[in-house]
Design a protein around this motif. Sequence first.
Motif, short mmCIF file in Angstrom:
data_model
loop_
_atom_site.label_atom_id
_atom_site.label_comp_id
_atom_site.label_asym_id
_atom_site.label_seq_id
_atom_site.Cartn_x
_atom_site.Cartn_y
_atom_site.Cartn_z
N ALA A 174 0.82 -1.21 0.00
CA ALA A 174 0.00 0.00 0.00
C ALA A 174 0.86 1.27 0.00
O ALA A 174 0.53 2.26 -0.65
CB ALA A 174 -0.94 -0.01 1.21
N ARG A 175 1.99 1.22 0.69
CA ARG A 175 2.93 2.37 0.67
C ARG A 175 3.49 2.59 -0.72
O ARG A 175 3.65 3.73 -1.17
CB ARG A 175 4.12 2.10 1.62
CG ARG A 175 3.91 2.56 3.03
CD ARG A 175 5.19 2.35 3.83
NE ARG A 175 6.31 3.16 3.35
CZ ARG A 175 7.59 2.89 3.59
NH1 ARG A 175 7.92 1.82 4.27
NH2 ARG A 175 8.53 3.69 3.13
N VAL A 176 3.82 1.48 -1.38
CA VAL A 176 4.36 1.56 -2.75
C VAL A 176 3.32 2.17 -3.68
O VAL A 176 3.62 3.06 -4.49
CB VAL A 176 4.80 0.17 -3.25
CG1 VAL A 176 5.24 0.22 -4.71
CG2 VAL A 176 5.94 -0.37 -2.38
N VAL A 177 2.07 1.72 -3.56
CA VAL A 177 0.99 2.24 -4.41
C VAL A 177 0.80 3.74 -4.17
O VAL A 177 0.73 4.54 -5.12
CB VAL A 177 -0.33 1.48 -4.14
CG1 VAL A 177 -1.50 2.18 -4.81
CG2 VAL A 177 -0.22 0.03 -4.62
N ALA A 178 0.73 4.14 -2.90
CA ALA A 178 0.49 5.55 -2.58
C ALA A 178 1.62 6.44 -3.11
O ALA A 178 1.38 7.53 -3.63
CB ALA A 178 0.33 5.73 -1.07
N LYS A 179 2.83 5.94 -3.01
CA LYS A 179 3.98 6.70 -3.52
C LYS A 179 3.89 6.81 -5.05
O LYS A 179 4.15 7.88 -5.62
CB LYS A 179 5.27 5.99 -3.10
CG LYS A 179 6.56 6.61 -3.63
CD LYS A 179 6.95 7.84 -2.84
CE LYS A 179 8.32 8.36 -3.29
NZ LYS A 179 8.54 9.73 -2.79
N ALA A 180 3.53 5.69 -5.70
CA ALA A 180 3.41 5.70 -7.17
C ALA A 180 2.31 6.66 -7.63
O ALA A 180 2.44 7.32 -8.66
CB ALA A 180 3.14 4.28 -7.68
N TRP A 181 1.22 6.73 -6.87
CA TRP A 181 0.12 7.63 -7.22
C TRP A 181 0.52 9.10 -7.12
O TRP A 181 0.02 9.94 -7.84
CB TRP A 181 -1.07 7.40 -6.27
CG TRP A 181 -1.92 6.21 -6.60
CD1 TRP A 181 -1.93 5.49 -7.75
CD2 TRP A 181 -2.90 5.61 -5.73
NE1 TRP A 181 -2.87 4.48 -7.67
CE2 TRP A 181 -3.48 4.54 -6.44
CE3 TRP A 181 -3.35 5.89 -4.43
CZ2 TRP A 181 -4.48 3.74 -5.90
CZ3 TRP A 181 -4.34 5.10 -3.89
CH2 TRP A 181 -4.90 4.03 -4.62
N THR A 182 1.42 9.41 -6.20
CA THR A 182 1.73 10.81 -5.93
C THR A 182 3.05 11.27 -6.56
O THR A 182 3.34 12.46 -6.54
CB THR A 182 1.81 11.07 -4.40
OG1 THR A 182 2.74 10.13 -3.83
CG2 THR A 182 0.45 10.88 -3.74
N GLU A 223 -6.04 1.70 -9.86
CA GLU A 223 -6.33 3.08 -10.25
C GLU A 223 -6.57 3.93 -9.01
O GLU A 223 -7.27 3.50 -8.08
CB GLU A 223 -7.58 3.12 -11.13
CG GLU A 223 -7.33 2.81 -12.59
CD GLU A 223 -8.57 3.11 -13.43
OE1 GLU A 223 -8.67 4.23 -13.98
OE2 GLU A 223 -9.43 2.23 -13.52
N ARG A 224 -6.03 5.12 -9.03
CA ARG A 224 -6.26 6.03 -7.92
C ARG A 224 -7.71 6.53 -7.97
O ARG A 224 -8.17 6.97 -9.01
CB ARG A 224 -5.30 7.22 -8.02
CG ARG A 224 -5.49 8.24 -6.91
CD ARG A 224 -4.40 9.28 -6.95
NE ARG A 224 -4.62 10.31 -5.96
CZ ARG A 224 -3.70 11.22 -5.60
NH1 ARG A 224 -2.51 11.19 -6.17
NH2 ARG A 224 -3.97 12.12 -4.69
N PRO A 225 -8.42 6.44 -6.84
CA PRO A 225 -9.82 6.87 -6.87
C PRO A 225 -9.97 8.39 -7.01
O PRO A 225 -9.10 9.14 -6.57
CB PRO A 225 -10.37 6.39 -5.52
CG PRO A 225 -9.19 6.21 -4.64
CD PRO A 225 -8.01 5.93 -5.52
N ALA A 226 -11.08 8.77 -7.64
CA ALA A 226 -11.40 10.19 -7.77
C ALA A 226 -11.65 10.79 -6.39
O ALA A 226 -12.00 10.08 -5.45
CB ALA A 226 -12.63 10.36 -8.65
N GLY A 227 -11.45 12.08 -6.29
CA GLY A 227 -11.75 12.77 -5.04
C GLY A 227 -10.64 12.66 -4.00
O GLY A 227 -10.87 12.89 -2.82
#
Length: 214
Positions: free
Chosen positions: A67-75, A184-188
């Motif tokens: 989850a940390r990897v995903v959040a970093k990739a999203w931002t 996919e990063r959620p909207a909002g």
Amino acid sequence: MSNDHAHSHESGHDHEHHHHLRESETYYAARTKALESLFREKGLIGTDTVDRIIHFFEHEMGPFNGARVVAKAWTDPAFKARLMEDANSGIAELGLRDGIEGENLRVVENTASVHNIVCCTLCSCWPWPLLGLPPYWFKDPVFRARVVREPRAVLSDFGVTLPAGKRVEIWDSSAQVRYFVIPERPAGTDGWTEEKLAALVSTESMQGLALVSA
Ligand code: FE
């Protein structure tokens, strides 16, 4: 790696199969407790051995890493690019270890046009360093057989309906390569911190069996 458990399901009845799985869980829980007591009595393990192992999977090797990897990739698009080029170097940037069962990780990204699902048709290869203990369904012979033949039906069982035009890709993990999905990063969620974003990300979403919503 042994593939002696990679047989196809015999009865063909999903209901019976899942009922059988639940009974097995009760059986294995009782068996595990009995073995733990016996090992302690015989002095083969210390009184805190099992607690230390549980602590490891609750705090060091679990889906919170993925989850940390995903959040970093999203931002951080530059990080995501490096991660997709070389997943093992990418996770090392976050101070995460790869190690056993994660020597060769590969990242695939869900987008508006493609949805990726990870399975292991042969047995149960899983990216342990990023996701910790695999869920029981990942090893289920019925899941493994169906997900490659009728992925949309399996997604539906998991409560996921994709737009008809979206392409579905299946990635078969093996002893050589373990796949991992950036959902996919959620909207909002514009402006959210990585920590707040990471809290949205489930194990299932990092295998393509769930979507992330805010
Ligand atoms: Fe496997």
